[in-house]
Design a protein around this motif. Structure first.
Motif, PDB file in Angstrom:
ATOM      1  N   THR A 374      98.073 -61.714 -42.864  1.00  0.00           N
ATOM      2  CA  THR A 374      97.619 -62.993 -43.405  1.00  0.00           C
ATOM      3  C   THR A 374      96.859 -62.797 -44.720  1.00  0.00           C
ATOM      4  N   VAL A 375      95.910 -61.875 -44.731  1.00  0.00           N
ATOM      5  CA  VAL A 375      95.118 -61.653 -45.942  1.00  0.00           C
ATOM      6  C   VAL A 375      95.989 -61.044 -47.048  1.00  0.00           C
ATOM      7  N   GLY A 376      96.910 -60.165 -46.671  1.00  0.00           N
ATOM      8  CA  GLY A 376      97.815 -59.593 -47.662  1.00  0.00           C
ATOM      9  C   GLY A 376      98.690 -60.652 -48.315  1.00  0.00           C
ATOM     10  N   VAL A 377      99.193 -61.578 -47.502  1.00  0.00           N
ATOM     11  CA  VAL A 377     100.005 -62.662 -48.047  1.00  0.00           C
ATOM     12  C   VAL A 377      99.147 -63.611 -48.882  1.00  0.00           C
ATOM     13  N   LEU A 378      97.933 -63.893 -48.422  1.00  0.00           N
ATOM     14  CA  LEU A 378      97.014 -64.713 -49.215  1.00  0.00           C
ATOM     15  C   LEU A 378      96.850 -64.115 -50.616  1.00  0.00           C
ATOM     16  N   LYS A 379      96.588 -62.833 -50.678  1.00  0.00           N
ATOM     17  CA  LYS A 379      96.409 -62.143 -51.963  1.00  0.00           C
ATOM     18  C   LYS A 379      97.672 -62.254 -52.814  1.00  0.00           C
ATOM     19  N   LYS A 380      98.814 -62.032 -52.201  1.00  0.00           N
ATOM     20  CA  LYS A 380     100.088 -62.064 -52.923  1.00  0.00           C
ATOM     21  C   LYS A 380     100.391 -63.468 -53.443  1.00  0.00           C
TER      22      LYS A 380
END
Length: 432
Positions: A374-380
């Motif tokens: 979730t956080v990785g996708v948020l960043k992306k």
């Protein structure tokens, strides 16, 4: 597809729930342990009569006050769930009312100018959001006189079912892929129920459970995410309810949700629309984004290709709690992402690990691999300009990092020193 014998409405008390309704053709059926439409084989979900409270003079303000006066658990929302009114007094794990964390440090690092929040569901009784869905499913199991509680699981659900069954006095027998993370295996097995490993991936486990439902060997068994799935899914709505209440009865502008089967995302959307319909929040646009791991990203792939059909995949990712290669609610995730102006994106395993570390370093929240997704996708999404950092955003962490320690196993001691000040200084640890 197997369906269980339907139970007449009059024999059960599940609060405002009135029927099962097909998401595809709209046909209604009596409340019972069924999950597929007899007319078109579409998925069933709960239909409600919330209007009875309005008709008796209970408007939005009164409902809001009633909720705010309720217990610090999902049962504050009992008037909006398929559960009896006295649910808070029954033996249950009473999950929910988890923190909505103002993630200012993470927000600054990602370039947010509006408020970023983490809805941290790792504080639930078995340290994942699955306690919410199981709590609702177990009330349906009581209503339908089941004696054994079961599920197909990628790990977190197995632990939630085992714990809830132990508290409520049910026998439990749950099924998982044989190669899950050891932390999740131990957590699922410690509650004293039967834990069975299936040789294969989650989709193999789920197929086996569907077969068991139609066999005499499964008589009296409530599979929370199969024949009790319509009730189970409603527990995810409470994430939407809590977020809006914790924001002061306001819709967030953007939400990022991990996608496994897709049920959590679809039910969060349903919860938001219910709050709007009941007048509990002001209607305004919101965007919902789905997050997947690259090694199991059939919904993300379909979204990017502009397809409406999900092509099943064989999972290959460290984010095993999201490793569902043929997600049941995948098409509905696509619909919601497109309708709200959101997106579905994926990240590599390396990005998952980096995001786990990022969240831990900036906010002191240790997420499991799903939270890293979730956080990785948020960043992306921020970096690619698809999510607006000038709008209030909520990202959901669904579980505790202690369950997936292997993902960050290289974290550990900074230094080993002798118990002397000289050794301390030599290690470069003294104040600058």
């Amino acid at each position: 597809m197997a369906t269980a014998t339907q139970v007449p409405v009059a024999t059960v008390d599940l609060g405002p729930a009135t029927a099962l309704s097909c998401r595809e053709c709209g046909t209604r059926f009596p409340l019972g342990p069924s999950f597929a439409c007899l007319e078109c084989f579409g998925p069933l979900e709960i239909a409600y009569d919330f209007g009875s409270a309005e008709a008796s003079g209970q408007g939005a303000e009164e409902l809001r006050r009633r909720i705010e006066a309720g217990p610090a658990s999902i049962w504050r929302y009992a008037p909006l769930l398929p559960v009896p009114a006295d649910v808070a007094g029954k033996p249950n794990l009473n999950p929910g009312w988890t923190p909505l964390v103002k993630a200012d440090n993470l927000g600054r690092e990602l370039g947010f100018t509006a408020q970023l929040h983490i809805k941290d569901d790792s504080g639930n009784p078995t340290h994942s959001f699955k306690d919410r869905v199981v709590a609702c499913a177990i009330e349906a199991a009581r209503a339908f006189d089941f004696t054994t509680l079961s599920c197909s699981s990628t790990g977190n659900l197995a632990g939630a079912v085992g714990a809830a069954a132990a508290r409520a006095g049910f026998r439990s027998c749950v099924f998982i892929p044989h190669d899950l993370e050891q932390g999740k295996v131990v957590m699922a097995g410690v509650y004293g129920g039967e834990l069975v490993g299936i040789e294969g991936n989650y989709d193999d486990v789920n197929r086996f459970c569907s077969e068991l439902i139609g066999d005499p060997a499964g008589a009296g068994w409530g599979f929370v995410n199969v024949n009790l799935r319509p009730y189970y899914g409603e527990g995810s709505k409470t994430l939407a309810y809590e977020i809006c209440e914790q924001l002061g009865w306001r819709l967030p502008e953007q939400i990022v949700v991990p996608v496994a089967s897709g049920s959590q995302l679809t039910k969060i959307d349903k919860g938001l629309r219910e709050l709007i319909g009941l007048g509990l929040v002001e209607d305004r646009p919101y965007r919902i984004f789905g997050a997947q791991a690259e090694g199991c990203s059939p919904v993300s792939a379909a979204f990017k290709a502009g397809h409406d059909v999900i092509r099943p995949v064989k999972p290959d990712t460290i984010a095993k709690s999201l490793a569902i290669g043929n997600p049941a609610d995948g098409p509905y995730v696509l619909d919601i992402a497109r309708r709200t102006g959101g997106a579905v994106e994926d990240v590599t395993d390396a990005e998952v690990v980096a995001a786990i570390r990022l969240l831990a370093r900036t906010e002191g929240i240790f997420a499991e691999t799903a939270g890293g997704v979730t956080v990785g996708v948020l960043k992306k999404l921020v970096e690619t300009g698809r999510l607006d950092p000038a709008k209030e955003t909520v990202a959901i962490n669904t579980g505790d990092g202690l369950k997936t320690l292997d993902a960050v196993a290289d974290a550990g001691l900074t230094a080993t020193i002798r118990p002397t000040l000289d050794s301390f200084r030599a290690a470069g640890l003294a104040s600058a």
